[in-house]
Design an enzyme around this catalytic site. Sequence first.
Site, PDB file in Angstrom:
ATOM      1  CG  ASP A 189      -0.259   0.253   2.506  1.00 54.41           C
ATOM      2  OD1 ASP A 189       0.925  -0.111   2.607  1.00 54.41           O
ATOM      3  OD2 ASP A 189      -0.878   0.813   3.415  1.00 54.41           O
ATOM      4  CD  GLU A 190       4.517   2.460   3.054  1.00 55.96           C
ATOM      5  OE1 GLU A 190       4.487   3.672   3.310  1.00 55.96           O
ATOM      6  OE2 GLU A 190       4.844   1.606   3.874  1.00 55.96           O
TER       7      GLU A 190
END
Length: 379
Positions: free
Chosen positions: A98-99
């Site tokens: 998620d990043e």
Amino acid sequence: MDAFYASIEQLDHPEYKGRPVIVGADPKAGKGRGVVAACSYEARKFGIRSALPISRAWKLCPQGVYVRPRMNRYVEVSQQVMDVFRRYTDLVEPLSIDEAFLDITGSVALLGPADEIARSIKKAIREATGMTASVGLAPNKFLAKIASDLKKPDGLVVLQEADVDQFLRDLPISRLWGVGPKTEARLHEMGFRTIGQLASASRESLVRTLGSLGEHLYQLSHGKDDRQVVPDWERKSVGTETTFDEDTDDRDLLLRTILELSDHVAERLRKDEYRARKVTLKLRYSNFSTHTKQHSLDRLIQTGDEIAAVARQLFSQFPLNRKIRLIGVSAGDLHRGREDPEQLTLFATSNPKEKLGHAVDAIKEKFGIDSLRRGSQLL
DNA sequence: TCTGGGGTCCTAGGACCC
DNA sequence: TCTGGGGTCCTAGGACCC
């Protein structure tokens, strides 16, 4: 992304919106093993955090919505987000599901000022996924990462070169990359609590006490980080592990689990056309002491049977004087088929078990993961 | 209070080779 | 009888990150 897994659950289940959502292990009415993988901001008001034991979470918030992770779905959304990133630059380095780091140095001439690009990315993510992201815009990776964490959720923090020292000065040293609980305690003993205090230390003294980590922290504390954004890197290992519901010393169960884990590792190796030269077996005893044994081979392997054979051999070298909490199998020293000259002969001999593995994958792909199973798994 | 599962990187000792 | 220096590879453990 903000509270990624929990946000996806709220997106897919509108009835969860506004409620404390906890993604992680089955709480089993407070008896569950395992930890919180992610939780919604509503859940955080109860003191729930990632990595908190799920039994603690249950005590803090029994009325919460507890759900098992649905990794396939999260990977799908992750892909959508990464696709958005690639509309803005080729230099996208995923850091986790998620990043990611984006180097937009070269995008400014085409797309306009960096802060406008940042706002545009946030908007595009919201349009593509319905979820919010937090962005840090800064001269290097380390500063961008800290900036992105500062105003979650839905944050945008822009850090100019001139403001770096003031920005870092009063932040706790635990914000530094590479400073976990152990190093934090050591640094506290040395009298350092803030990044500013660390920055006033001499480089020599840090290197003397902390070695190469000291050099790294010296640079970071002065806001310096020359690591590049690297879009593609080679994976080094593939592993899987499982914690038993109850600690066990049942040899049959342990050996069956080793085979299951080995099959799973093999499946993932095949998916990316990897072969491995090293197998590691990991055991965690009931007292949480964790031990590994590894073995390097003189050939490359890929099938579940081959991995399991090595893992069983390693298992036999462990004492079984205590019950076992966790067992794990991992394959390392990976080589990608076509890039390795040795592979030519392997393909030529065409190992029948490798063929079998691919056939099993194809059947599971077509008829579902439960369509085919080893006899030993039916016990 | 009880501590998941997926990884990476670093350190240090020992075997081995020249 | 007491044994250098340089290098690589292997193994085990530990810190850290998400």
